[in-house]
Motif scaffolding. Structure first.
Motif, mmCIF file in Angstrom:
data_model
loop_
_atom_site.group_PDB
_atom_site.id
_atom_site.type_symbol
_atom_site.label_atom_id
_atom_site.label_comp_id
_atom_site.label_asym_id
_atom_site.label_seq_id
_atom_site.Cartn_x
_atom_site.Cartn_y
_atom_site.Cartn_z
ATOM 1 N N ALA A 1 6.447 2.289 1.550
ATOM 2 C CA ALA A 1 6.916 1.047 0.937
ATOM 3 C C ALA A 1 6.000 -0.119 1.306
ATOM 4 O O ALA A 1 5.693 -0.974 0.461
ATOM 5 C CB ALA A 1 8.345 0.755 1.385
ATOM 6 N N LEU A 2 5.551 -0.162 2.545
ATOM 7 C CA LEU A 2 4.659 -1.245 2.969
ATOM 8 C C LEU A 2 3.340 -1.198 2.205
ATOM 9 O O LEU A 2 2.807 -2.236 1.794
ATOM 10 C CB LEU A 2 4.418 -1.150 4.474
ATOM 11 C CG LEU A 2 5.617 -1.509 5.367
ATOM 12 C CD1 LEU A 2 5.372 -1.050 6.802
ATOM 13 C CD2 LEU A 2 5.885 -3.007 5.332
ATOM 14 N N ARG A 3 2.805 -0.013 2.005
ATOM 15 C CA ARG A 3 1.539 0.105 1.268
ATOM 16 C C ARG A 3 1.727 -0.307 -0.199
ATOM 17 O O ARG A 3 0.881 -0.990 -0.782
ATOM 18 C CB ARG A 3 1.009 1.534 1.362
ATOM 19 C CG ARG A 3 0.545 1.896 2.772
ATOM 20 C CD ARG A 3 -0.012 3.311 2.851
ATOM 21 N NE ARG A 3 -0.412 3.605 4.216
ATOM 22 C CZ ARG A 3 -1.574 3.233 4.754
ATOM 23 N NH1 ARG A 3 -2.455 2.571 4.014
ATOM 24 N NH2 ARG A 3 -1.867 3.531 6.004
ATOM 25 N N LEU A 4 2.844 0.120 -0.792
ATOM 26 C CA LEU A 4 3.110 -0.291 -2.167
ATOM 27 C C LEU A 4 3.318 -1.799 -2.257
ATOM 28 O O LEU A 4 2.863 -2.452 -3.207
ATOM 29 C CB LEU A 4 4.342 0.443 -2.700
ATOM 30 C CG LEU A 4 4.173 1.939 -2.981
ATOM 31 C CD1 LEU A 4 5.516 2.576 -3.289
ATOM 32 C CD2 LEU A 4 3.199 2.166 -4.133
ATOM 33 N N PRO B 1 -5.839 11.096 7.123
ATOM 34 C CA PRO B 1 -5.456 9.985 6.248
ATOM 35 C C PRO B 1 -6.191 8.700 6.615
ATOM 36 O O PRO B 1 -6.296 8.344 7.785
ATOM 37 C CB PRO B 1 -3.949 9.856 6.483
ATOM 38 C CG PRO B 1 -3.710 10.471 7.826
ATOM 39 C CD PRO B 1 -4.724 11.566 7.964
ATOM 40 N N ALA B 2 -6.703 8.025 5.610
ATOM 41 C CA ALA B 2 -7.386 6.748 5.836
ATOM 42 C C ALA B 2 -6.352 5.653 6.053
ATOM 43 O O ALA B 2 -5.277 5.665 5.455
ATOM 44 C CB ALA B 2 -8.266 6.410 4.633
ATOM 45 N N GLY B 3 -6.686 4.704 6.914
ATOM 46 C CA GLY B 3 -5.814 3.553 7.116
ATOM 47 C C GLY B 3 -4.554 3.849 7.899
ATOM 48 O O GLY B 3 -3.623 3.039 7.914
ATOM 49 N N PHE B 4 -4.487 4.992 8.564
ATOM 50 C CA PHE B 4 -3.309 5.311 9.365
ATOM 51 C C PHE B 4 -3.231 4.342 10.543
ATOM 52 O O PHE B 4 -4.229 4.068 11.199
ATOM 53 C CB PHE B 4 -3.403 6.751 9.877
ATOM 54 C CG PHE B 4 -2.172 7.207 10.613
ATOM 55 C CD1 PHE B 4 -2.024 6.969 11.964
ATOM 56 C CD2 PHE B 4 -1.168 7.881 9.955
ATOM 57 C CE1 PHE B 4 -0.894 7.389 12.648
ATOM 58 C CE2 PHE B 4 -0.032 8.311 10.614
ATOM 59 C CZ PHE B 4 0.105 8.064 11.965
ATOM 60 N N THR B 5 -2.034 3.843 10.827
ATOM 61 C CA THR B 5 -1.885 2.905 11.936
ATOM 62 C C THR B 5 -0.592 3.185 12.673
ATOM 63 O O THR B 5 0.389 3.674 12.095
ATOM 64 C CB THR B 5 -1.888 1.445 11.425
ATOM 65 O OG1 THR B 5 -1.903 0.558 12.541
ATOM 66 C CG2 THR B 5 -0.659 1.153 10.577
ATOM 67 N N GLY B 6 -0.590 2.870 13.978
ATOM 68 C CA GLY B 6 0.622 3.003 14.785
ATOM 69 C C GLY B 6 0.886 4.425 15.247
ATOM 70 O O GLY B 6 0.033 5.306 15.190
ATOM 71 N N ASP C 1 6.012 -4.797 15.042
ATOM 72 C CA ASP C 1 4.621 -5.162 15.344
ATOM 73 C C ASP C 1 3.631 -4.247 14.631
ATOM 74 O O ASP C 1 2.596 -4.694 14.115
ATOM 75 C CB ASP C 1 4.376 -5.157 16.856
ATOM 76 C CG ASP C 1 4.692 -3.829 17.509
ATOM 77 O OD1 ASP C 1 4.192 -3.567 18.615
ATOM 78 O OD2 ASP C 1 5.451 -3.027 16.908
ATOM 79 N N GLU C 2 3.963 -2.931 14.552
ATOM 80 C CA GLU C 2 3.066 -2.011 13.858
ATOM 81 C C GLU C 2 3.113 -2.238 12.343
ATOM 82 O O GLU C 2 2.085 -2.141 11.661
ATOM 83 C CB GLU C 2 3.428 -0.570 14.198
ATOM 84 C CG GLU C 2 3.192 -0.205 15.657
ATOM 85 C CD GLU C 2 3.480 1.251 15.975
ATOM 86 O OE1 GLU C 2 3.391 1.614 17.154
ATOM 87 O OE2 GLU C 2 3.797 2.016 15.040
ATOM 88 N N LEU D 1 0.008 -3.259 9.935
ATOM 89 C CA LEU D 1 -0.386 -2.533 8.734
ATOM 90 C C LEU D 1 -0.517 -3.486 7.545
ATOM 91 O O LEU D 1 -1.511 -3.453 6.810
ATOM 92 C CB LEU D 1 0.637 -1.436 8.427
ATOM 93 C CG LEU D 1 0.433 -0.649 7.130
ATOM 94 C CD1 LEU D 1 -0.923 0.031 7.100
ATOM 95 C CD2 LEU D 1 1.546 0.378 6.942
ATOM 96 N N ILE D 2 0.470 -4.352 7.345
ATOM 97 C CA ILE D 2 0.404 -5.315 6.234
ATOM 98 C C ILE D 2 -0.795 -6.239 6.399
ATOM 99 O O ILE D 2 -1.525 -6.534 5.433
ATOM 100 C CB ILE D 2 1.713 -6.125 6.157
ATOM 101 C CG1 ILE D 2 2.813 -5.269 5.541
ATOM 102 C CG2 ILE D 2 1.538 -7.386 5.339
ATOM 103 C CD1 ILE D 2 2.638 -4.979 4.060
ATOM 104 N N GLY D 3 -1.040 -6.694 7.632
ATOM 105 C CA GLY D 3 -2.188 -7.570 7.872
ATOM 106 C C GLY D 3 -3.498 -6.894 7.541
ATOM 107 O O GLY D 3 -4.417 -7.518 6.980
#
Length: 674
Positions: free
Chosen positions: A464-467, A267-272, A429-430, A434-436
């Motif tokens: 939800a954060l990505r949306l 997955p692209a953009g995976f974080t944390g 923090d994670e 992600l939002i940043g």
């Protein structure tokens, strides 16, 4: 320990290391019943019903008082010392106030839980030692010398607990290579339960592991013939599978080592999630030196289980040179059942059976034979239950099965030694990171505060954060403040996020697990969404639903198993954040308008009675009238502790009671807050 009470054999009492005579049979039966419920208050009526049943004489209350007085002497306290000591009078009942470990049956249950947890945590040696300590407590048939109405049911319950524990202990021993001990554990229990096919299967496996294949085959035939003769049915799949594995072990073919991968892209953009990833990476690195490694990635809807599993799979695929396979078990219309999944893997590795057998157990045997000696990684995505997974577990060492599921799949941990990783919402923090990364870092304090609020409204859920990030970017130039205003109403906020993408997706993802709920959990979930508390005990939830506590607890446990609620401390269940929002969506249209209102009225009435009882006890007064048996507290200390724990709920319910027009209850609840 000064007092030890033995239920796992003939009833026994030891005080300060000395065995104490217990007197006549009824007295022994009274102690046994109170010991089964040690730490809980039991009413006199319940004791009489359990010990005498329909044969209770007219003098039964006096007889019970005499037996309790003599038991107090036996326990080392005065005959009339009902207010303190180990056997206390509480209201209209009795409390045997001894530590859990003072009663061997309760200690056995505690040790079973500890062994399971140690196994899940990968502490194999500690788990085995704990199993051994648990089984050392058994001295024979539970309550062997007690003749009372409750005794047979309690014997059955404890014996069933021993059977389940023997299964888990045997599996843990086999997984650790302790073949002789595994056989020693399972054989006597299997002899006592010759029709238990799971025990028979474990005995077949233990005999085969000890190179006693002839005896293993003979035991399979004996059990099969007995099951057919006594029950009139064919053997269960678990027993047939053990037999199939026995046959396969005789002729494991050599296999080619051809690396195959069917994994989707990482997955692209995976974080944390670095802590969880490192834990499982370490497990993968050890997979080549241990038995089959099974990991379950669980968590609530929209928390990123599949993305996590794919990220992990791509990071560890080098440990599995013979292939990595991704199998969608239920997450789409193309979801696979065990048969289809096995055929997909066999098609990928080559060399499947020709013709393909109709019998699933034969196919499983061929599949395991084909994978024997290979090091493969299987990702089973969005599995519903253990029955989907077990047929796909290879035998031998060096392979890994990574399962994602919206259920806790406790059976895989208990029977297959699976490591379970539960993903919750992203830590703040994670989530902020992600939002940043998606919308850019905040430029000033106002934007920083708005982003923090956005993360809170999304409850840390990655989808939800990505949306939300997409919605903020689409709302420019008004941007973040404008988008936030639509999120602040919980249910409406979900709809705002769902509308960001054409065709939605968030609400569907969140509510999909609700389709598998049984009638009771579904109804209780809808009722829970109608009331304001974020934590409830089972008795309080029972008042809300108008059910018995046992029925309610089963429904709550089903919700917690599916991550729609959670187990909290001190016997509490949590329902908070987004669970409440999508539960409310689920509840829409489920009832007429009056049903939730009546449920809330029952809840505030229950809490009002509990407050009155607690205040009476704390003030040194006995509860009166209908309150006397409403909510049992062991004493003032427990009542005060309850009042402290429930303070937030009392505040919420006092306000809600006033809104419902329940003025008496509202006043009682307000007094409980003071």
């Amino acid at each position: 320990m000064p007092v030890l009470i033995g239920l796992l054999g003939p009833l026994a009492l030891r005080v300060n290391g000395r065995e104490v005579p217990l007197g006549p049979p009824r007295r022994r039966a009274v102690l046994g019943y109170l010991a089964c419920r040690a730490g809980s208050t039991t009413t006199r009526h319940d004791v009489v019903d359990a010990v005498w049943g329909e044969r209770a004489p007219t003098s039964v209350v006096g007889n019970l008082h005499t037996h309790v007085s003599e038991l107090r002497r036996a326990l080392g306290t005065g005959a009339d010392d009902g207010a303190r000591g180990l056997l206390r009078t509480v209201g209209s009942g009795y409390l045997l106030d001894v530590p859990e470990d003072a009663v061997d049956a309760l200690r056995f249950q505690r040790l079973l839980g500890e062994a399971d947890r140690a196994g899940r945590d990968g502490e194999r040696s500690r788990a085995l030692d704990t199993w051994r300590a648990a089984f050392a407590l058994w001295r024979g048939t539970p309550l062997a010398d007690v003749d009372a109405p409750y005794a047979e049911a309690e014997r059955t319950r404890l014996d069933r607990l021993r059977v389940v524990a023997a299964e888990r202990f045997t599996e843990a021993l086999l997984a650790s290579g302790e073949r002789a001990e595994a056989l020693a554990v399972v054989t006597p229990v299997s002899d006592e339960h010759p029709l238990d096919q799971r025990l028979a299967a474990l005995r077949v496996r233990a005999l085969a592991a000890g190179e006693r294949r002839g005896e293993a085959a003979a035991h399979f035939r004996r059990t099969r013939d007995l099951v057919i003769a006594e029950l009139g049915i064919d053997p269960d799949p678990v027993l047939r599978r053990a037999h199939a594995e026995l046959l396969v072990a005789e002729r494991v073919p050599a296999t080619d080592r051809t690396a195959v991968t069917r994994l989707p892209d990482a997955p692209a953009g995976f974080t944390g999630r670095e802590t969880e990833l490192r834990t499982l990476e370490d497990r993968c690195a050890r997979a080549g030196h241990e038995r089959l490694t099974v990991c379950v990635v669980g968590g609530p809807p929209a928390v990123g289980k599949t993305s996590f599993a794919l990220r992990l799979a791509h990071r560890v695929r080098g440990h599995f040179p013979d292939g990595a396979h991704f199998l969608p078990m239920d997450g789409s219309a193309a979801g696979l059942g065990p048969r289809e999944a096995i055929l997909a893997v066999l098609d990928a590795v080559g060399g499947g059976p020709d013709p393909v057998p109709d019998d699933l157990d034969e196919l499983v045997g061929a599949y395991r034979s084909r994978l024997a000696g290979r090091k493969v990684l299987l990702v089973l995505d969005d599995a519903r239950g253990v029955g989907q997974i077990r047929p796909l577990l290879p035998t031998g060492s060096g392979s890994m099965v990574l399962v994602t599921s919206g259920s806790r799949l406790s059976g895989l941990s208990a029977r297959d030694g699976a490591l379970r990783v539960s993903l919750g919402p992203l830590p703040d923090d994670e989530a902020l990171g992600l939002i940043g990364a998606l919308i850019g870092e905040p430029r000033d304090d106002a934007e920083r505060a708005a982003v923090t609020e956005l993360v809170g409204l999304c409850a840390g859920h990655p989808l939800a954060l990505r949306l939300a990030a997409e919605g903020v970017l689409a709302a420019r130039p008004c941007g973040l403040p404008d988008f936030l205003s639509g999120l602040r109403d919980g249910r409406n906020g979900l709809r705002v996020l769902d509308a960001v993408r054409a065709g939605g997706g968030l609400i569907k993802a969140l509510t999909r697990p609700l389709r598998d709920l049984g009638p009771d959990p579904a109804e209780l979930l809808a009722l829970l969404s109608a009331q304001p508390c974020t934590t409830l005990t089972a008795p309080a939830a029972a008042a809300l639903a108008g059910w018995e506590v046992l029925r309610t607890r089963r429904a709550l446990d089903a919700l917690a198993d599916g991550y729609l609620a959670d187990w909290g401390p001190r016997g509490r269940y949590r329902l908070e954040g987004w669970s409440r929002c999508y539960s409310a969506l689920h509840a829409e249209g489920a009832f007429t308008d009056d049903v939730p209102r009546q449920a809330e009225l029952r809840l505030v009435a229950w809490y009002a009675r509990a407050v009155r009882v607690a205040r009476s006890l704390v003030d040194g007064r006995a509860p009166t009238g209908d309150d006397a048996d409403a909510v049992p507290f062991a004493g003032p200390a427990e009542a005060l502790d309850w009042s402290t724990l429930e303070r937030d709920n009392l505040v919420l319910l006092a306000r809600r009671a006033a809104e419902l027009g329940a003025e008496d209850a509202a006043r009682a609840l307000e007094r409980g807050v003071r």
